[in-house]
Design a protein around this motif. Structure first.
Motif, mmCIF file in Angstrom:
data_model
loop_
_atom_site.group_PDB
_atom_site.id
_atom_site.type_symbol
_atom_site.label_atom_id
_atom_site.label_comp_id
_atom_site.label_asym_id
_atom_site.label_seq_id
_atom_site.Cartn_x
_atom_site.Cartn_y
_atom_site.Cartn_z
ATOM 1 N N ALA A 20 -16.001 42.279 71.331
ATOM 2 C CA ALA A 20 -15.182 43.461 71.612
ATOM 3 C C ALA A 20 -14.075 43.621 70.579
ATOM 4 O O ALA A 20 -13.826 44.728 70.068
ATOM 5 C CB ALA A 20 -14.591 43.366 73.020
ATOM 6 N N VAL A 21 -13.402 42.516 70.251
ATOM 7 C CA VAL A 21 -12.325 42.593 69.264
ATOM 8 C C VAL A 21 -12.893 42.849 67.873
ATOM 9 O O VAL A 21 -12.319 43.623 67.101
ATOM 10 C CB VAL A 21 -11.482 41.300 69.288
ATOM 11 N N GLU A 22 -14.018 42.216 67.550
ATOM 12 C CA GLU A 22 -14.630 42.445 66.238
ATOM 13 C C GLU A 22 -14.962 43.921 66.029
ATOM 14 O O GLU A 22 -14.726 44.486 64.950
ATOM 15 C CB GLU A 22 -15.900 41.607 66.088
ATOM 16 N N THR A 23 -15.503 44.563 67.046
ATOM 17 C CA THR A 23 -15.840 45.986 66.942
ATOM 18 C C THR A 23 -14.619 46.816 66.600
ATOM 19 O O THR A 23 -14.658 47.701 65.723
ATOM 20 C CB THR A 23 -16.461 46.482 68.259
ATOM 21 N N GLU A 24 -13.507 46.545 67.266
ATOM 22 C CA GLU A 24 -12.282 47.304 67.007
ATOM 23 C C GLU A 24 -11.677 46.967 65.651
ATOM 24 O O GLU A 24 -11.127 47.846 64.970
ATOM 25 C CB GLU A 24 -11.263 47.042 68.124
ATOM 26 N N LEU A 44 -17.287 50.759 77.789
ATOM 27 C CA LEU A 44 -17.243 50.722 79.256
ATOM 28 C C LEU A 44 -16.500 51.913 79.843
ATOM 29 O O LEU A 44 -16.926 52.502 80.841
ATOM 30 C CB LEU A 44 -16.581 49.424 79.729
ATOM 31 N N LYS A 45 -15.372 52.262 79.240
ATOM 32 C CA LYS A 45 -14.553 53.331 79.817
ATOM 33 C C LYS A 45 -15.214 54.699 79.671
ATOM 34 O O LYS A 45 -14.782 55.669 80.299
ATOM 35 C CB LYS A 45 -13.174 53.347 79.166
ATOM 36 N N GLU A 46 -16.271 54.793 78.868
ATOM 37 C CA GLU A 46 -16.982 56.057 78.679
ATOM 38 C C GLU A 46 -18.134 56.218 79.659
ATOM 39 O O GLU A 46 -18.755 57.283 79.716
ATOM 40 C CB GLU A 46 -17.506 56.143 77.246
ATOM 41 N N ARG A 106 -7.953 46.910 82.171
ATOM 42 C CA ARG A 106 -7.314 47.063 80.861
ATOM 43 C C ARG A 106 -8.394 47.461 79.848
ATOM 44 O O ARG A 106 -8.799 46.667 78.999
ATOM 45 C CB ARG A 106 -6.632 45.769 80.443
ATOM 46 N N PRO A 107 -8.890 48.711 79.933
ATOM 47 C CA PRO A 107 -10.013 49.110 79.081
ATOM 48 C C PRO A 107 -9.703 49.125 77.596
ATOM 49 O O PRO A 107 -10.621 49.055 76.766
ATOM 50 C CB PRO A 107 -10.347 50.520 79.595
ATOM 51 N N ASP A 108 -8.430 49.227 77.237
ATOM 52 C CA ASP A 108 -8.051 49.307 75.823
ATOM 53 C C ASP A 108 -7.554 47.976 75.272
ATOM 54 O O ASP A 108 -6.909 47.949 74.207
ATOM 55 C CB ASP A 108 -6.968 50.380 75.644
ATOM 56 N N ALA A 155 -5.988 47.269 71.514
ATOM 57 C CA ALA A 155 -4.596 46.843 71.382
ATOM 58 C C ALA A 155 -4.494 45.540 70.590
ATOM 59 O O ALA A 155 -3.588 45.374 69.751
ATOM 60 C CB ALA A 155 -3.979 46.666 72.766
ATOM 61 N N ILE A 156 -5.414 44.610 70.839
ATOM 62 C CA ILE A 156 -5.419 43.351 70.092
ATOM 63 C C ILE A 156 -5.682 43.597 68.618
ATOM 64 O O ILE A 156 -5.004 43.045 67.739
ATOM 65 C CB ILE A 156 -6.467 42.385 70.688
ATOM 66 N N ALA A 157 -6.663 44.453 68.328
ATOM 67 C CA ALA A 157 -6.989 44.751 66.932
ATOM 68 C C ALA A 157 -5.816 45.399 66.211
ATOM 69 O O ALA A 157 -5.516 45.069 65.052
ATOM 70 C CB ALA A 157 -8.226 45.644 66.870
#
Length: 373
Positions: free
Chosen positions: A21-25, A184-186, A354-356, A360-362
């Motif tokens: 997930a973080v890699e994608t962002e 997921l949020k979509e 916390r979908p974002d 936020a981490i990226a």
């Protein structure tokens, strides 16, 4: 050009999902960066690490109470330091090879084993990479806590306050939530997903999961669900457990419910979107995904230690019911399927979401990289 090394561990699927997930962002934010993700516990990386992973899994399968003892020992300030240092020293040579190979500006860890080795290497050899950690639990535990970490990303404000109490600098702590896939949020059209899966309209859908390893008593849960007279759609994810998948397929033929079975699959988010209730072990990533989708949970058989704390978090926030030993699964499911219980739990789950988190981490890592000396 920034070089980023993401280190995860194939102990279950949660640590890997967080890394993905973080890699994608990061790829979206830093398209020119050189980003490499490595499974720190893979055999090709280290046979010793792989043996340690296999031993860990054996503990979970045969002597979970031993893991509980280990968790409690490593949670104390002195015992925790001893256990942490032992693992870090064993794993540091492999970490050194990875750092020499990839020459990262940033090392991001989603599991405490590589984090400990990266922290020790940085302290002992004066490495200049930035070091960040994504904590994939809903409670604070000593095994995640190391010096020389520039950023900690965690699930809750309570965890942040606990780390401040341990003496960690406020500037290193971020309450981001646990990162999940941005897609997921979509996923809003539940009816369309159910239609595509041929789930009859109005028929309750229950999803059984035991993580990537197929743990969590799925067979016994299926037998218990046979006691429910109302016809259900039961979606079963057996993970990489091929023997479990074959046994569940045999059980599906004899069931009066509609039972659909998957092995390890990239369609889990669609199955979660289709379901009205998730029956699972309380893995932190699975819970985080369910929160985003507003999916109520019936939690059972937590691994003593971190998963127990996860179950406490979800139930205290009203997003889940914790099924304790000797409680009747079928009766609990029937109760939840009646009245407004599921809709209330769904609202509570979305309140925890916390979908974002990954985005936020990226964003924060991008800022951290821009400030490196």
């Amino acid at each position: 050009m920034n070089k980023i090394l993401i280190l995860t561990a194939s102990i279950g699927s949660g640590h890997i999902k967080a890394a993905e997930a973080v890699e994608t962002e990061l790829r979206r934010l830093l398209p020119d960066a050189e980003i490499t993700t490595v499974d720190f516990m893979a055999r090709r990386i280290s046979r010793i690490h792989c043996f340690m992973k296999d031993f860990y899994l054996m503990m979970l399968a045969f002597v979970p109470n031993l893991y509980d003892v280990f968790y409690k020992i490593s949670g104390g300030s002195s015992g925790g330091t001893l256990v942490q240092n032992a693992f870090a020293w064993v794993m540091m040579p492999v970490m050194k090879k990875l750092v020499r190979r990839y020459e990262p500006d940033l090392v991001l860890c989603t599991h405490p084993f590589p984090e400990g080795a990266a922290s020790l290497l940085r302290r002992r050899h004066e490495e200049h990479y930035r070091l960040a950690t994504v904590m994939t639990d809903y409670s604070l535990h000593q095994i995640w806590l190391y010096p020389a970490v520039d950023r900690y990303y965690m699930a809750t404000e309570e965890m942040r306050m606990g780390m401040i109490g341990h003496g960690f600098a406020v500037s290193t702590l971020r309450v981001s939530g646990i990162p999940v896939a941005g897609t997921l949020k979509e996923m809003t059209d539940k009816a369309a997903v159910r239609h595509a899966m041929a789930i009859p309209e109005g028929q309750p859908a229950v999803l059984l999961m035991g993580g990537g390893l197929g743990l969590g008593g799925i067979e016994s849960n299926l037998r218990d669900l046979e006691k429910i007279e109302k016809r259900l759609t039961i979606l079963v994810v057996a993970g990489r457990n091929q023997r479990l998948m074959e046994r569940v397929q045999d059980m599906a033929y004899a069931s009066h419910h509609q039972v659909l079975v998957w092995g390890y699959t990239d369609q889990v988010h669609f199955l979660m979107r289709a379901a009205d209730l998730l029956i699972t072990k309380p893995g932190a990533l699975t819970m985080s995904e369910a929160f985003v989708l507003g999916l109520p949970m019936l939690l059972h058989d937590p691994i003593p230690g971190p998963e127990t704390e996860n179950a406490i978090y979800a139930t205290q926030h009203g997003a889940a019911v914790w099924l304790h030993p000797r409680e009747d699964l079928a009766q609990s499911v029937e109760t939840l399927l009646c009245g407004d219980a599921l809709s209330e739990m769904s609202r509570a789950a979305r309140g925890c979401a916390r979908p974002d988190a990954a985005a936020a981490i990226a964003e924060d890592l991008k800022t951290l990289l821009s400030r490196r000396s």
